[in-house]
Design an enzyme around this catalytic site. Structure first.
Site, mmCIF file in Angstrom:
data_model
loop_
_atom_site.group_PDB
_atom_site.id
_atom_site.type_symbol
_atom_site.label_atom_id
_atom_site.label_comp_id
_atom_site.label_asym_id
_atom_site.label_seq_id
_atom_site.Cartn_x
_atom_site.Cartn_y
_atom_site.Cartn_z
ATOM 1 C CB SER A 124 -61.186 -71.321 24.567
ATOM 2 O OG SER A 124 -61.115 -72.013 23.347
ATOM 3 C CE LYS A 125 -59.083 -74.346 30.074
ATOM 4 N NZ LYS A 125 -58.927 -74.668 31.411
#
Ligand code: GLU
Length: 493
Positions: free
Chosen positions: A246-247
């Site tokens: 995930s970012k």
């Protein structure tokens, strides 16, 4: 046969990351393979989290990857009236209802259900309100959400996932989910379906994290009287510790822009991405665009998750080694003219570009790229490791400087001697340059390696590289002589 129509519908709440890019790529490949269309739809209904910067980033990221689309970008917020009309239709047909339960009531019910280990989800309190009761509550100004009236059936809802096979969910597990918020705005689950119906989407390829949405959305398709698209849920991409990429937790290393900015070749990156969750069924790893379109199929997408194996702390292998090795393959084997275009873009950015590289020195430029690319990993290396070929302001690496230069004080006289001899040569070429160095080494009673390695260090700044005499001729006599004569500058005064 009807035309296949696919979509890539990112929510613009951050940059285009590896997972999103892979989703876009799989949809693009399937559209190309089936002669269909790909639609880009920006799902910007979450006003608080959507940003213009993210929209630009997504569009630029796709452009860099070369993932083109046939329609769009459409913006979901431009279709609010469609979404509202969809909700109204469901209300009119009594397939949805207004729910006046307050947050406090819902929270209390949830607590009780948790305590009694009962199924969570809405209990249907407002499902059977009469028209009069609803009218009364509305007249009293009570806020409400709209909930979908999930059919109460003792049955299994089943659909065939193109990747995972038959998926079965019991109707009992699906509660009456909200489709319109109390502020009148339709929710993602509904908007997404209304848009997909309007855009005549035939195939939905998205991550397995959307599977709970899918069962609810299938009910919406049915309730809206629309044919079901084909669903294909892709495996998730995990990090080396098996955590979801995930970012938020991985930062920019999972952003497509990171790879553009670190000198990756767009198609090489697609080639890497496609293998994160798909394999052709044999050990082929390198695919041209045409080959990949030909080989790609939904059936060969893996069922289980794939690993994006980056090593954050190793400067050379700052990302998944596979991404680098595929990039190296392209960089070292692609048509030199194509590579030259990419290096040109890098050089313009770095202030190293000269127009002569496209005119009178074009052949030299192409030959030089060809000579040095064999050891390079990314396009950035041409301006860093390869800088000495194109500019005089290159850095000399510590390691070879210590090992090959500083160890021998005498080089301060030897290399200028060699420079004099190079200057005096009638013809400076690979053979004469080599012979001159070997003759001088003999005279000085030293190993030729002492001259060759120190020359490499001073002339290119690097520890290793192509054959030294190829290098000398490529860089050119004048510069070589000049650099050899500056040997003194490297020793402490
Ligand atoms: N906007 C959703 C997302 O970015 C779309 C998911 C989908 O329907 O493919 O996750």
């Amino acid at each position: 046969m009807t035309e296949t129509r696919l979509r890539f519908p990112p929510s613009p709440t951050g940059y285009l990351h590896i997972g999103g890019a892979r989703t876009a790529l799989y949809n693009w490949l399937y559209a190309k393979k089936t002669g269909g269309k790909l639609i880009l739809r920006i799902e910007d209904t979450d006003a608080e989290r959507s940003t213009d910067e993210s929209i630009t980033g997504i569009i630029e990221g796709l452009e860099w990857l070369g993932i083109d689309y046939d329609e769009g970008p459409y913006f979901q917020t431009d279709f609010t009236s469609d979404h509202k009309a969809g909700a109204q239709k469901l209300l009119d047909e009594k397939k949805a209802y207004k729910c006046f339960c307050t947050k406090e009531e819902l929270d209390a019910k949830r607590e009780t259900a948790l305590a009694n280990k009962q199924q969570l989800g809405y209990d249907g309190t407002c499902r059977n309100l009469t028209d009069e009761q609803v009218a009364e509550k509305e007249a009293a100004g009570l806020p409400y959400v709209v909930r979908f009236k999930t059919p109460k059936k003792d049955e299994i809802l089943q659909y065939d996932d193109k990747i995972l096979g038959p998926i079965r969910v019991h109707y009992k597990e699906i509660d009456d989910f909200v489709i319109v918020r109390s502020n009148g705005m339709p929710l993602y689950l509904l908007c997404n379906v209304v848009d997909d119906i309007r855009d005549r989407i035939t195939h939905i390829i998205r991550g397995q994290d959307h599977m709970t949405n899918t069962t609810r959305q299938i009910l919406l398709y049915e309730a809206l009287g629309a044919p079901l698209p084909v669903f294909a849920h892709m495996p998730l991409t995990l990090d080396a510790k098996k955590a979801k990429i995930s970012k938020r937790s991985h930062g920019e290393i999972v952003a497509v822009q990171f790879y553009r900015d670190h000198g990756f070749i767009p198609w090489a990156f697609n080639n890497f991405l496609v293998l994160l969750g798909w394999s052709p069924g044999n050990d082929q790893e390198i695919f041209s665009k045409e080959e990949l379109i030909e080989a790609f199929s939904l059936e060969k997408i893996n069922k289980s998750s794939s690993v994006f194996n980056f090593k954050k702390d190793d400067p050379k292998f700052f990302t998944d080694p596979k991404a680098i090795s595929i990039n190296e393959h392209y960089l070292r084997t692609m048509k030199i003219e194509e590579l030259a275009e990419m290096v040109k873009a890098e050089f313009i950015q770095e202030g190293l570009w000269k127009d002569e590289y496209e005119n009178e020195r074009k052949a030299w430029f192409l030959d030089t790229l060809n000579l040095i690319r064999d050891r390079f990993h990314t396009l950035k290396d041409f301006a860093t490791m390869g800088r000495a070929y194109f500019a005089d302001d290159f850095e000399v690496d510590e390691k070879p400087l210590k090992k090959n230069v500083l160890k021998f004080e005498e080089l301060k006289t030897w290399l200028p001697m060699l420079a004099d001899r190079y200057e005096a040569l009638e013809d400076f070429n690979i053979e004469t340059a080599e012979e001159t160095a070997r003759v001088l080494a003999d005279e000085l009673e030293i190993k030729p390696g002492v001259l060759i390695n120190s020359m490499r260090t001073i002339v290119t700044g690097q520890l290793a590289g192509p054959s030294m005499f190829d290098i000398l001729v490529t860089i050119g006599r004048d510069k070589v002589v000049e650099r050899l004569r500056k040997i003194n500058e490297f020793y402490p005064a």
